[in-house]
Design an enzyme around this catalytic site. Structure first.
Site, PDB file in Angstrom:
ATOM      1  N   GLY A  71       4.622  11.955   1.584  1.00  0.00           N
ATOM      2  CA  GLY A  71       5.419  12.341   0.422  1.00  0.00           C
ATOM      3  C   GLY A  71       4.911  11.654  -0.834  1.00  0.00           C
ATOM      4  CB  ILE A  91       6.907   1.546   2.444  1.00  0.00           C
ATOM      5  CG1 ILE A  91       5.512   0.914   2.376  1.00  0.00           C
ATOM      6  CG2 ILE A  91       7.513   1.617   1.054  1.00  0.00           C
ATOM      7  CD1 ILE A  91       4.566   1.585   1.361  1.00  0.00           C
ATOM      8  CG  ASN A 145      13.991   1.111   1.321  1.00  0.00           C
ATOM      9  OD1 ASN A 145      13.906  -0.090   1.560  1.00  0.00           O
ATOM     10  ND2 ASN A 145      13.510   1.659   0.210  1.00  0.00           N
ATOM     11  N   GLY A 178       3.290   8.260   0.057  1.00  0.00           N
ATOM     12  CA  GLY A 178       2.119   8.517   0.900  1.00  0.00           C
ATOM     13  C   GLY A 178       0.956   9.085   0.099  1.00  0.00           C
ATOM     14  NE  ARG A 185      15.632  -0.689  -1.818  1.00  0.00           N
ATOM     15  CZ  ARG A 185      15.971  -1.377  -2.907  1.00  0.00           C
ATOM     16  NH1 ARG A 185      17.085  -2.070  -2.944  1.00  0.00           N
ATOM     17  NH2 ARG A 185      15.186  -1.380  -3.973  1.00  0.00           N
ATOM     18  CG  HIS A 195      13.409  -4.023  -0.546  1.00  0.00           C
ATOM     19  ND1 HIS A 195      13.058  -4.404  -1.807  1.00  0.00           N
ATOM     20  CD2 HIS A 195      13.159  -2.692  -0.479  1.00  0.00           C
ATOM     21  CE1 HIS A 195      12.598  -3.344  -2.474  1.00  0.00           C
ATOM     22  NE2 HIS A 195      12.666  -2.293  -1.683  1.00  0.00           N
TER      23      HIS A 195
END
Ligand code: APR
Length: 320
Positions: free
Chosen positions: A12, A119, A121, A15, A89, A176
């Site tokens: 996406g 990466i 979430n 990516g 998230r 995060h």
């Protein structure tokens, strides 16, 4: 070939940006994987056609078949869904957990020797789940968050002080999420502690607090503005710096979501900590001295991560 192989799981927004950066830097040949049919193949063609203009020789292919990631040296995982405005998230947990299961199995069966950077979430929980599902050693699976969060902190500080971003060394710990811990005591402007530099520049402490708060909510600010999807340029470039540290055995100390057992009083979970990345993967977690307030803030953040891990175990009994 003697070239490295970089597999991108999820093709996406992040990516595609990862593929472009990795190609420009000639980090290796690139495989874009996605469940969407045609899309990774289309992006691979488009990106390949940048080659003659930008002068890179990376071979870029798209696929829907995990067999094509066989032998990858580095895998960067962005598969899943991003946030919509108003979502945290954590709201992504259920759907992205099942994606991590499929991705973990794909990695286990095709490139168990890879260095895997997650990466997707909610990051600290997803990297933990991906490690569990893949069965890879903990030092070969890491999450990208701290490089991005500290870059956000550094950007806002450089704007406030009207200084070069190159001179800002910003430090962020913890999960995060909105409970992340920007650590002012380890944040410097070319070695000058940020509180001292604020005094020199006449920046009030309350203004620094606002910057810390904006950093914590930095991802959400972008989600709100984009209206559709979440940040991708800075997340991609952050993960690329981690991949370069691994491939080049750079021994960089980067803030990453790493597996922590013992240090920081933690007992086996992934959370943002300074980490040495080299050819051994995450080679060492660096434990720094924290003030009582920072310790308390880190506890709030790690408690939030623990809660998500419990939720994952409730959703998938193989994790319990
Ligand atoms: N396997 C492989 N790819 C998948 C799967 C799966 N099971 N499920 C979804 N995908 C793909 C989607 O088809 C999509 O192309 O993952 C891609 C995600 O891309 P985007 O929706 O553009 O999201 P992006 O902005 O790249 O963010 C990806 O990173 O920062 C996090 O919160 C963000 O979790 C999100 C992830």
């Amino acid at each position: 070939t003697g070239r490295k192989k970089i597999a991108l799981i999820g093709s996406g927004m992040i990516g595609g940006t990862l593929a472009h950066l990795a190609a420009k830097k000639e980090m290796g040949d690139i495989v874009l994987f996605d469940i969407a049919e045609g899309m990774p193949q289309g992006k691979a063609l488009d990106l390949s056609q940048c080659g003659p203009i930008e002068g890179f020789d990376a071979k870029i292919t798209g696929t829907n078949d995990y067999a094509d990631i066989a032998g990858a040296d580095v895998v960067i995982v962005t598969a899943g869904v991003p946030r919509k405005p108003g979502m945290s998230r954590d709201d992504l947990l259920g759907i992205n957990l099942s994606v991590m299961k499929a991705v973990g199995e794909g990695i286990k069966n095709n490139c168990p020797d890879a260095f895997v950077i997650c990466i997707t979430n909610p990051l600290d929980a997803m990297v933990w789940a991906l490690r569990e599902f893949s069965g890879l050693p903990h030092n070969k699976v890491v999450g990208m968050a701290g490089v991005l969060d500290s870059a956000r902190f550094a950007t806002f500080l450089a704007w406030e002080f009207d200084c070069s971003v190159k001179d800002v060394n910003a430090f962020v710990l913890g999960g995060h999420g909105d409970t992340m811990v920007p650590v002012k005591s380890y944040t410097t402007i070319n070695g000058i502690p940020v509180d001292d530099y604020a005094k020199i520049k006449g920046v009030p402490a309350s203004r620094l607090d606002e910057i810390v708060d904006r950093t914590r909510k930095g991802g959400g600010e972008i989600v709100g503005l984009l209206g559709n999807g979440s940040a991708y340029y800075a997340p991609a470039t952050s993960a690329i710096s981690m991949a370069e540290a691994y491939l080049g055995d750079q021994k960089r100390i980067l803030p990453c979501a790493s597996y922590v057992e013992g240090k920081y009083g933690l007992d086996g979970l992934y959370v943002g900590v300074p980490t040495v990345i080299g050819a051994g993967g995450t080679e060492e977690v660096v434990e720094i001295e924290l003030s009582d307030e920072e310790k308390a803030n880190l506890k709030v953040s790690t408690d939030a991560v623990e809660e998500l891990l419990e939720a994952c175990k409730g959703l998938d009994s193989s994790l319990a």
